[in-house]
Design an enzyme around this catalytic site. Structure first.
Site, mmCIF file in Angstrom:
data_model
loop_
_atom_site.group_PDB
_atom_site.id
_atom_site.type_symbol
_atom_site.label_atom_id
_atom_site.label_comp_id
_atom_site.label_asym_id
_atom_site.label_seq_id
_atom_site.Cartn_x
_atom_site.Cartn_y
_atom_site.Cartn_z
ATOM 1 N N ALA A 1 40.392 44.953 36.798
ATOM 2 C CA ALA A 1 40.176 46.142 37.634
ATOM 3 C C ALA A 1 41.276 46.292 38.677
ATOM 4 O O ALA A 1 41.628 47.406 39.064
ATOM 5 C CB ALA A 1 38.809 46.068 38.310
ATOM 6 N N SER B 1 27.686 46.143 41.898
ATOM 7 C CA SER B 1 28.046 45.486 43.166
ATOM 8 C C SER B 1 27.519 46.247 44.385
ATOM 9 O O SER B 1 27.189 45.639 45.409
ATOM 10 C CB SER B 1 29.564 45.378 43.289
ATOM 11 N N HIS C 1 43.825 35.125 43.741
ATOM 12 C CA HIS C 1 44.402 34.664 42.486
ATOM 13 C C HIS C 1 45.815 35.229 42.386
ATOM 14 O O HIS C 1 46.070 36.343 42.876
ATOM 15 C CB HIS C 1 43.536 35.236 41.347
HETATM 16 N N1 LIG Z 1 34.631 33.888 40.297
HETATM 17 C C1 LIG Z 1 35.204 32.964 41.035
HETATM 18 O O1 LIG Z 1 34.540 32.089 41.548
HETATM 19 C C2 LIG Z 1 36.681 33.008 41.311
HETATM 20 C C3 LIG Z 1 37.394 34.172 41.223
HETATM 21 N N2 LIG Z 1 38.691 34.225 41.670
HETATM 22 C C4 LIG Z 1 39.397 35.492 41.650
HETATM 23 O O2 LIG Z 1 38.735 36.390 42.546
HETATM 24 C C5 LIG Z 1 38.840 37.737 42.079
HETATM 25 C C6 LIG Z 1 37.447 38.324 41.878
HETATM 26 O O3 LIG Z 1 36.764 37.573 40.919
HETATM 27 P P1 LIG Z 1 35.160 37.574 40.832
HETATM 28 O O4 LIG Z 1 34.590 37.494 42.195
HETATM 29 O O5 LIG Z 1 34.797 36.556 39.844
HETATM 30 O O6 LIG Z 1 34.793 39.040 40.347
HETATM 31 P P2 LIG Z 1 34.681 39.654 38.874
HETATM 32 O O7 LIG Z 1 35.859 39.291 38.058
HETATM 33 O O8 LIG Z 1 33.343 39.353 38.325
HETATM 34 O O9 LIG Z 1 34.796 41.182 39.310
HETATM 35 C C7 LIG Z 1 33.712 41.817 39.841
HETATM 36 C C8 LIG Z 1 34.061 42.967 40.743
HETATM 37 O O10 LIG Z 1 35.029 43.848 40.137
HETATM 38 C C9 LIG Z 1 34.480 45.185 40.184
HETATM 39 N N3 LIG Z 1 35.032 45.988 39.102
HETATM 40 C C10 LIG Z 1 35.133 45.653 37.796
HETATM 41 N N4 LIG Z 1 35.721 46.675 37.103
HETATM 42 C C11 LIG Z 1 35.948 47.661 37.998
HETATM 43 C C12 LIG Z 1 36.567 48.940 37.927
HETATM 44 N N5 LIG Z 1 37.053 49.412 36.788
HETATM 45 N N6 LIG Z 1 36.647 49.687 39.051
HETATM 46 C C13 LIG Z 1 36.181 49.219 40.227
HETATM 47 N N7 LIG Z 1 35.604 48.002 40.365
HETATM 48 C C14 LIG Z 1 35.502 47.232 39.274
HETATM 49 C C15 LIG Z 1 32.983 44.983 40.056
HETATM 50 O O11 LIG Z 1 32.327 46.109 40.553
HETATM 51 P P3 LIG Z 1 31.083 46.749 39.755
HETATM 52 O O12 LIG Z 1 29.888 45.901 40.071
HETATM 53 O O13 LIG Z 1 31.036 48.086 40.328
HETATM 54 O O14 LIG Z 1 31.414 46.674 38.284
HETATM 55 C C16 LIG Z 1 32.805 43.752 40.958
HETATM 56 O O15 LIG Z 1 32.708 44.108 42.318
HETATM 57 C C17 LIG Z 1 39.661 37.642 40.790
HETATM 58 O O16 LIG Z 1 41.012 37.779 41.160
HETATM 59 C C18 LIG Z 1 39.402 36.219 40.306
HETATM 60 O O17 LIG Z 1 40.362 35.712 39.431
HETATM 61 C C19 LIG Z 1 39.297 33.146 42.250
HETATM 62 C C20 LIG Z 1 38.625 31.958 42.356
HETATM 63 C C21 LIG Z 1 37.327 31.765 41.793
HETATM 64 MG MG LIG Z 2 40.089 31.498 37.628
#
Ligand SMILES: NC(=O)C1=CN([C@@H]2O[C@H](COP(=O)(O)OP(=O)(O)OC[C@H]3O[C@@H](n4cnc5c(N)ncnc54)[C@H](OP(=O)(O)O)[C@@H]3O)[C@@H](O)[C@H]2O)C=CC1
Ligand SMILES: [Mg+2]
Ligand SMILES: CC[C@](O)(C(C)=O)C(=O)O
Ligand SMILES: [Mg+2]
Length: 414
Positions: free
Chosen positions: A160, A124, A182
């Protein structure tokens, strides 16, 4: 041409309003008209072509098939009001996945002060730099971004959010607002251990679409629909903030819900019809066609291509409204209508027990625990990619690649 489109959309909106028992003079017409015709939405943007009675005027109670619900619209929050309301705030976007990316860029484009916080060695961080976030100015490690922010938008992956909570929680100090996309972390607190401090507002804006769509709709001047909810209201302004932030991150209209209802419906929907269910249904139909000697292209066309290119968009535009000429059923042959009407209840009966089981699995936390375990692994990205690559390699999706390449408007880079 444009006046014909508007007249037709207006008629459709009036019909839809009547069906929903909403007086045709109400403000709901703008939304109904837009749903009825994307062409009108784009015309409106280009030429401000909406007649006055179709223009959107903000918060309202609408009748959804006999149930009254309050909705909020972007028109109550013009950009100047957004900027004024949040003038003393720094939005700290923690996480830069699909949603973090879409919401942060939209809020920045709306003129709000936004910074991004992600871990420095992660994918990211690089993506954020590519999108113009500057290390040390607008891009920081997570703890530093939280310290600098007043509105902490926790858009890390749900797993995370749980894993990092022990480090994050002490940084969420009095006066800050904690924002989620969420209900997952706080509703399933027994599993996630995410319990927000008592002295901060805790709110949710959950766009009902992918983060990529949140961004593309915003850039097109349109807007996603989002759910909003309040978990904790310390200042008395939590809901107002949620609505304002919902608009800031690119929502066109917002529905009020609770954290519980949002997370149950979301986990259920994505495992069901939106993703898992449709994938399973597509594959089952395709495999039976193939077993009966149909070619890959025929099986794909009759299963996925016709659905996504022809019939699903009709459902998207007109639902199943039999008053409208272009609704899905009316646009198909009488032969198809007869057969589909006969088979729909059979599919419904076969699927209902699966949906019941799924809802229970969501509500009792089984789905949450599975997600926390799998996505909490250090190797979560590689593990997911491996399984997704297996889907890509299924014949149905390999056949689809070739079918899509044949579309006259195909991008040739697949
Ligand atoms: N995707 C969507 O369209 C939707 C998502 N949501 C909600 O939004 C939120 C985010 O979802 P989404 O955007 O899909 O992102 P993801 O679930 O794909 O998460 C990605 C982010 O989490 C970080 N991350 C993962 N593991 C770790 C860790 N151990 N420590 C620090 N950072 C970490 C990643 O960073 P790195 O690159 O460094 O791994 C990246 O920035 C969630 O609550 C989801 O349910 C709600 C509506 C729709
Ligand atoms: Mg969802
Ligand atoms: C349908 C999947 C989703 O719930 C979404 C895009 O709304 C998600 O969690 O990504
Ligand atoms: Mg969702």
């Amino acid at each position: 041409m444009s006046s014909t489109i508007i007249r037709n959309a207006s008629r459709q909106a009036v019909r839809a309003a009547k069906a929903a028992q909403v007086p045709t003079s109400t403000r709901g017409l703008s939304m109904l008209a837009r749903a009825a015709s994307p062409a009108v939405a784009s015309l409106s943007k280009q030429r401000n072509a909406y007649p006055l009675h179709m223009q959107s005027r903000g918060v309202k109670t609408m009748d959804f098939a006999g149930t009254k619900e309050v909705i909020y619209e972007r028109s109550d929050w013009p950009t100047e009001k957004l900027q004024e309301y949040f003038k003393n705030d720094t939005l700290a976007m923690i996480g830069y996945g699909s949603q973090g990316h879409g919401q942060a860029l939209n809020a920045r484009d709306n003129g709000l002060k936004v910074i991004v916080g992600v871990r420095k060695d992660g994918a990211s961080w690089k993506e954020a730099i590519e999108d113009g976030w500057v290390p040390g100015e607008t891009l920081f490690p997570i703890d530093e971004a939280i310290n600098r922010g007043t509105i902490i938008m926790n858009l890390l992956s749900d797993a995370a959010q749980s894993a990092t909570w022990p480090e994050i929680a002490p940084l969420i100090t009095k006066g800050k607002t904690l924002y989620f996309a969420h209900g997952f972390s706080v509703v399933f607190k027994d599993d996630t251990k995410v319990v927000p401090p008592k002295d901060v507002d805790v709110i949710l804006v959950a766009p009902k679409g992918s983060g990529r769509t949140v961004r593309t709709l915003f850039k097109e001047g349109r807007g996603i629909n989002s759910s909003i909810a309040v978990w904790q209201d310390v200042t008395g302004k939590a809901k107002e903030k949620a609505v304002g932030l919902g608009v800031a991150v690119g929502s066109g209209y917002l529905y009020e819900t609770t954290f519980e209802k949002e997370v149950y419906s979301d986990l259920y929907g994505e495992r069901g019809v939106l993703m898992g269910g449709i994938q399973g249904m597509f594959r089952a139909q395709y495999e039976v066609l193939r077993k009966n000697g149909h070619s890959p292209s025929e099986a794909f066309n009759e299963t996925v291509e016709e659905a996504t290119q022809s019939l699903f968009p009709l459902i998207g535009q007109y639902g199943m409204d039999y008053n409208l000429k272009d609704y899905m059923y009316a646009a198909c042959s009488t032969t198809a209508r007869r057969g589909a009407l006969d088979w729909a209840p059979i599919f419904e009966a076969a699927n209902k027990p699966v949906f019941e089981k799924l809802y229970e699995s969501v509500k009792n936390g089984t789905e949450t625990r599975k997600s926390l375990e799998f996505n909490g692994r250090k190797t979560y990205r590689q593990d997911l990619e491996k399984e997704l690559a297996e889907i890509n390699d299924q014949e149905i999706w390999r056949a689809g690649k070739t079918v899509r390449a044949l579309r006259p408007d195909a991008k040739r880079d697949e």
